[in-house]
Design a protein around this motif. Structure first.
Motif, PDB file in Angstrom:
ATOM      1  N   MET A 257       0.816  -1.149   0.000  1.00  0.00           N
ATOM      2  CA  MET A 257       0.000   0.000   0.000  1.00  0.00           C
ATOM      3  C   MET A 257       0.886   1.249   0.000  1.00  0.00           C
ATOM      4  O   MET A 257       1.808   1.349   0.783  1.00  0.00           O
ATOM      5  CB  MET A 257      -0.858  -0.050   1.253  1.00  0.00           C
ATOM      6  N   GLN A 258       0.574   2.093  -0.891  1.00  0.00           N
ATOM      7  CA  GLN A 258       1.375   3.305  -1.043  1.00  0.00           C
ATOM      8  C   GLN A 258       0.668   4.460  -0.353  1.00  0.00           C
ATOM      9  O   GLN A 258      -0.525   4.669  -0.532  1.00  0.00           O
ATOM     10  CB  GLN A 258       1.560   3.612  -2.528  1.00  0.00           C
ATOM     11  N   THR A 259       1.470   5.175   0.410  1.00  0.00           N
ATOM     12  CA  THR A 259       0.876   6.315   1.090  1.00  0.00           C
ATOM     13  C   THR A 259       1.191   7.577   0.306  1.00  0.00           C
ATOM     14  O   THR A 259       2.227   7.674  -0.326  1.00  0.00           O
ATOM     15  CB  THR A 259       1.438   6.459   2.521  1.00  0.00           C
ATOM     16  N   GLU A 260       0.298   8.484   0.352  1.00  0.00           N
ATOM     17  CA  GLU A 260       0.523   9.750  -0.330  1.00  0.00           C
ATOM     18  C   GLU A 260       1.069  10.737   0.678  1.00  0.00           C
ATOM     19  O   GLU A 260       0.476  10.970   1.722  1.00  0.00           O
ATOM     20  CB  GLU A 260      -0.784  10.287  -0.908  1.00  0.00           C
ATOM     21  N   ASN A 261       2.226  11.278   0.319  1.00  0.00           N
ATOM     22  CA  ASN A 261       2.810  12.278   1.184  1.00  0.00           C
ATOM     23  C   ASN A 261       3.019  13.532   0.355  1.00  0.00           C
ATOM     24  O   ASN A 261       3.909  13.599  -0.477  1.00  0.00           O
ATOM     25  CB  ASN A 261       4.122  11.769   1.763  1.00  0.00           C
ATOM     26  N   ARG A 262       2.190  14.461   0.573  1.00  0.00           N
ATOM     27  CA  ARG A 262       2.188  15.691  -0.213  1.00  0.00           C
ATOM     28  C   ARG A 262       3.495  16.461  -0.035  1.00  0.00           C
ATOM     29  O   ARG A 262       3.970  17.096  -0.971  1.00  0.00           O
ATOM     30  CB  ARG A 262       1.005  16.555   0.227  1.00  0.00           C
TER      31      ARG A 262
ATOM     32  N   PHE B 138       6.631  15.325   0.243  1.00  0.00           N
ATOM     33  CA  PHE B 138       7.686  14.811  -0.632  1.00  0.00           C
ATOM     34  C   PHE B 138       7.405  15.114  -2.102  1.00  0.00           C
ATOM     35  O   PHE B 138       8.324  15.372  -2.876  1.00  0.00           O
ATOM     36  CB  PHE B 138       7.875  13.301  -0.413  1.00  0.00           C
ATOM     37  N   ASP B 139       6.142  15.091  -2.482  1.00  0.00           N
ATOM     38  CA  ASP B 139       5.779  15.466  -3.855  1.00  0.00           C
ATOM     39  C   ASP B 139       6.125  16.927  -4.123  1.00  0.00           C
ATOM     40  O   ASP B 139       6.702  17.258  -5.163  1.00  0.00           O
ATOM     41  CB  ASP B 139       4.281  15.240  -4.097  1.00  0.00           C
ATOM     42  N   ASP B 140       5.778  17.790  -3.188  1.00  0.00           N
ATOM     43  CA  ASP B 140       6.095  19.210  -3.349  1.00  0.00           C
ATOM     44  C   ASP B 140       7.603  19.447  -3.339  1.00  0.00           C
ATOM     45  O   ASP B 140       8.121  20.265  -4.095  1.00  0.00           O
ATOM     46  CB  ASP B 140       5.433  20.036  -2.247  1.00  0.00           C
ATOM     47  N   LEU B 141       8.306  18.723  -2.478  1.00  0.00           N
ATOM     48  CA  LEU B 141       9.759  18.857  -2.412  1.00  0.00           C
ATOM     49  C   LEU B 141      10.397  18.410  -3.723  1.00  0.00           C
ATOM     50  O   LEU B 141      11.312  19.065  -4.249  1.00  0.00           O
ATOM     51  CB  LEU B 141      10.320  18.049  -1.237  1.00  0.00           C
TER      52      LEU B 141
END
Length: 95
Positions: free
Chosen positions: A1-6, A8-11
Motif C-alpha cells: 500500500m502506497q501512502t501519499e505524502n504531499r 515529498f511530492d512538493d519537495l
C-alpha cells in the motif's frame, strides 16, 4: 500500500524546478560569456584568415617582382659596363 505524502511530492517538484532554473541560468551565463569574449576579441587587432592569406599572396608577388627588377637592373648594369669598356666608335667630323 502506497501512502501519499504531499510534502515529498512538493519537495520533488521544487527540486526539479530549481534544477531546471539553474540549468537555464548556466546556459544564459555561458552565452553571455561567449558574447563578451567575441566582443573582446573583436576589439583586438586580429585579422581573419582570408585577409592574412591575401596579404601573404601580395607580399609573395611583390617579392617576385622585386627579384625580377633586381635581375633587370643587373643585366642593364652589365650591358652598361660592357659598352663603357668597349672602344668608342670614331666620331665623324664636319668639314
Amino acid at each position: 500500500m502506497q501512502t501519499e505524502n504531499r510534502f515529498f511530492d512538493d519537495l520533488a517538484k521544487f527540486i526539479n524546478g530549481a534544477a531546471g532554473t539553474l540549468a537555464g541560468m548556466g546556459r544564459e551565463a555561458e552565452a553571455a560569456a561567449r558574447e563578451r569574449t567575441k566582443e573582446w576579441i573583436g576589439g583586438l587587432d586580429f585579422v581573419s584568415r582570408d585577409e592574412f592569406d591575401a596579404v601573404k599572396a601580395m607580399a609573395a608577388a611583390a617579392r617576385d617582382e622585386g627579384d625580377a627588377l633586381k635581375a633587370r637592373v643587373a643585366a642593364l648594369e652589365a650591358a652598361l659596363a660592357a659598352s663603357a669598356t668597349a672602344e668608342p666608335a670614331p666620331r665623324k667630323t664636319k668639314k
